[in-house]
Design a protein around this motif. Sequence first.
Motif, PDB file in Angstrom:
ATOM      1  N   ARG A  10       0.793  -1.217  -0.020  1.00  0.00           N
ATOM      2  CA  ARG A  10       0.004   0.054   0.074  1.00  0.00           C
ATOM      3  C   ARG A  10       1.057   1.293  -0.128  1.00  0.00           C
ATOM      4  O   ARG A  10       0.441   2.400   0.313  1.00  0.00           O
ATOM      5  CB  ARG A  10      -1.067   0.056   1.309  1.00  0.00           C
ATOM      6  CG  ARG A  10      -2.029  -1.083   1.356  1.00  0.00           C
ATOM      7  CD  ARG A  10      -2.666  -1.287   2.502  1.00  0.00           C
ATOM      8  NE  ARG A  10      -3.476  -2.320   2.828  1.00  0.00           N
ATOM      9  CZ  ARG A  10      -4.765  -2.416   2.551  1.00  0.00           C
ATOM     10  NH1 ARG A  10      -5.448  -1.217   2.525  1.00  0.00           N
ATOM     11  NH2 ARG A  10      -5.392  -3.738   2.921  1.00  0.00           N
ATOM     12  N   ASP A 164     -25.011  -3.851  -4.617  1.00  0.00           N
ATOM     13  CA  ASP A 164     -24.755  -2.405  -4.020  1.00  0.00           C
ATOM     14  C   ASP A 164     -25.887  -1.624  -4.631  1.00  0.00           C
ATOM     15  O   ASP A 164     -26.094  -1.689  -5.830  1.00  0.00           O
ATOM     16  CB  ASP A 164     -23.406  -1.798  -4.378  1.00  0.00           C
ATOM     17  CG  ASP A 164     -23.240  -0.414  -4.010  1.00  0.00           C
ATOM     18  OD1 ASP A 164     -24.451   0.328  -4.226  1.00  0.00           O
ATOM     19  OD2 ASP A 164     -22.152  -0.170  -3.578  1.00  0.00           O
ATOM     20  N   ASP A 295      -3.796   6.486  -2.989  1.00  0.00           N
ATOM     21  CA  ASP A 295      -5.109   7.176  -2.913  1.00  0.00           C
ATOM     22  C   ASP A 295      -6.165   6.466  -4.091  1.00  0.00           C
ATOM     23  O   ASP A 295      -7.209   5.907  -3.687  1.00  0.00           O
ATOM     24  CB  ASP A 295      -5.452   8.446  -3.093  1.00  0.00           C
ATOM     25  CG  ASP A 295      -4.604   9.426  -1.952  1.00  0.00           C
ATOM     26  OD1 ASP A 295      -4.384   8.841  -0.728  1.00  0.00           O
ATOM     27  OD2 ASP A 295      -4.210  10.461  -1.986  1.00  0.00           O
ATOM     28  N   ALA A 298      -6.374   2.788  -3.002  1.00  0.00           N
ATOM     29  CA  ALA A 298      -7.268   2.756  -1.713  1.00  0.00           C
ATOM     30  C   ALA A 298      -8.710   2.963  -2.070  1.00  0.00           C
ATOM     31  O   ALA A 298      -9.543   2.241  -1.548  1.00  0.00           O
ATOM     32  CB  ALA A 298      -6.744   3.730  -0.677  1.00  0.00           C
ATOM     33  N   ALA A 299      -8.891   3.946  -3.137  1.00  0.00           N
ATOM     34  CA  ALA A 299     -10.327   4.050  -3.287  1.00  0.00           C
ATOM     35  C   ALA A 299     -11.071   2.749  -3.967  1.00  0.00           C
ATOM     36  O   ALA A 299     -12.279   2.554  -4.055  1.00  0.00           O
ATOM     37  CB  ALA A 299     -10.445   5.475  -4.275  1.00  0.00           C
ATOM     38  N   HIS A 301      -9.969  -0.041  -3.979  1.00  0.00           N
ATOM     39  CA  HIS A 301     -10.251  -1.289  -2.967  1.00  0.00           C
ATOM     40  C   HIS A 301     -11.420  -1.187  -1.838  1.00  0.00           C
ATOM     41  O   HIS A 301     -11.991  -2.034  -1.693  1.00  0.00           O
ATOM     42  CB  HIS A 301      -9.006  -1.562  -1.900  1.00  0.00           C
ATOM     43  CG  HIS A 301      -8.884  -2.389  -1.146  1.00  0.00           C
ATOM     44  ND1 HIS A 301      -9.127  -3.680  -1.478  1.00  0.00           N
ATOM     45  CD2 HIS A 301      -8.412  -2.531   0.254  1.00  0.00           C
ATOM     46  CE1 HIS A 301      -8.898  -4.838  -0.634  1.00  0.00           C
ATOM     47  NE2 HIS A 301      -8.458  -3.886   0.303  1.00  0.00           N
ATOM     48  N   ARG A 302     -11.813   0.071  -1.617  1.00  0.00           N
ATOM     49  CA  ARG A 302     -12.921   0.229  -0.807  1.00  0.00           C
ATOM     50  C   ARG A 302     -14.099  -0.005  -1.564  1.00  0.00           C
ATOM     51  O   ARG A 302     -15.329  -0.175  -1.154  1.00  0.00           O
ATOM     52  CB  ARG A 302     -12.760   1.709  -0.147  1.00  0.00           C
ATOM     53  CG  ARG A 302     -11.997   1.924   1.211  1.00  0.00           C
ATOM     54  CD  ARG A 302     -12.081   3.490   1.709  1.00  0.00           C
ATOM     55  NE  ARG A 302     -12.001   4.457   0.657  1.00  0.00           N
ATOM     56  CZ  ARG A 302     -10.927   5.169   0.466  1.00  0.00           C
ATOM     57  NH1 ARG A 302      -9.732   4.842   1.010  1.00  0.00           N
ATOM     58  NH2 ARG A 302     -10.997   6.336  -0.395  1.00  0.00           N
ATOM     59  N   ALA A 303     -14.045   0.590  -3.052  1.00  0.00           N
ATOM     60  CA  ALA A 303     -15.178   0.456  -3.670  1.00  0.00           C
ATOM     61  C   ALA A 303     -16.543   0.970  -3.315  1.00  0.00           C
ATOM     62  O   ALA A 303     -17.592   0.430  -3.032  1.00  0.00           O
ATOM     63  CB  ALA A 303     -15.386  -1.160  -4.345  1.00  0.00           C
ATOM     64  N   GLY A 304     -16.341   2.126  -2.519  1.00  0.00           N
ATOM     65  CA  GLY A 304     -17.533   2.900  -2.186  1.00  0.00           C
ATOM     66  C   GLY A 304     -18.641   3.038  -3.157  1.00  0.00           C
ATOM     67  O   GLY A 304     -18.632   3.062  -4.228  1.00  0.00           O
TER      68      GLY A 304
END
Length: 314
Positions: A10, A164, A295, A298-299, A301-304
């Motif tokens: 990471r 989702d 970043d 990370a975004a 990976h989070r998959a918001g």
Amino acid sequence: MKISQVVAPRTSEVVEVDDPQPRDDQVLVEVVASGVCTSDLGPWLGHDPGRPPVRLGHEMVGRVVAAGRDAERWRPGDLVTGLGGEGFATLAVMDAQAILPVPAGIEPAHAIGEPVADLEEALSRTGVAAGDRVGVVGLGFMGLGLVQLVRRHAPGLLVGVDPDPARRARALRLGADLVFAPDELPEEFRSATGRRTEARLDAVLEATGVTAGLTTAGSLVRPFGRLCVVGYHHTGDAVMDMDLWYKAVTVVNGFCPDRTRLMVAMREVLDLVAQRRFSYAPLVTHRFGLDQVDDAFAAMHRAGADFVKGVVVP
């Protein structure tokens, strides 16, 4: 030039290195956009700091700076996309036979050829015809791209499946007829018996990359139907549901190792982009600078709920 490289789990760093020099059959490009791909998530998550740094970024759009002796059909200033590598950088080299021009009037970040070429090539081997009942399981970037590509084949029914609700809503806007969460699928779509088989799907495209998604996708295919595995199943074992065997389902491997086939598919997709029949605009939701590669991963990976696709813009 500047380039981002992964040095630990990471953790990336931007370093200054010498400008790359194109071989006779290559071009040197100024990178203007590079997509962040799920297939690179593993190296970013788990890179061994005791090993040499890893340089990622293969979904590239660049402006030609110089061309090798055998690549003179490309001129400085040409905007191109294609099959590349080490694209999280200010400069990169690309093979002259593996690039195509970006359609006029299209924003570079909306003309990344490689990932959608993968989808189109897989779809071309799945055999979707007008009137077919088609399902797409997994409505992230790949699934939403497939919804757009399938739509042009005039399916009789196009069903999207994802847990989702934000992704399901996007799929409806992009042309899906029906959307469901996996645990809310009507019985007639997923019955493993011969009962009510008329409601099951002719072709299902799996775009989750996880075994649960593959299981859901397999349950939706009718006898003698087609299941295309487009998702990235890179680790562990993907368990085969033996019901696929007893239903005589044709399973299509969505991965393509052949560059020639990918370039043919890429040309088709870029023509669709030029005709405004495929659009990245609803898919590219996040942009990052070269010093924000961590970043970007990370975004992803989070998959918001607000995330579909990230692009690094050096």
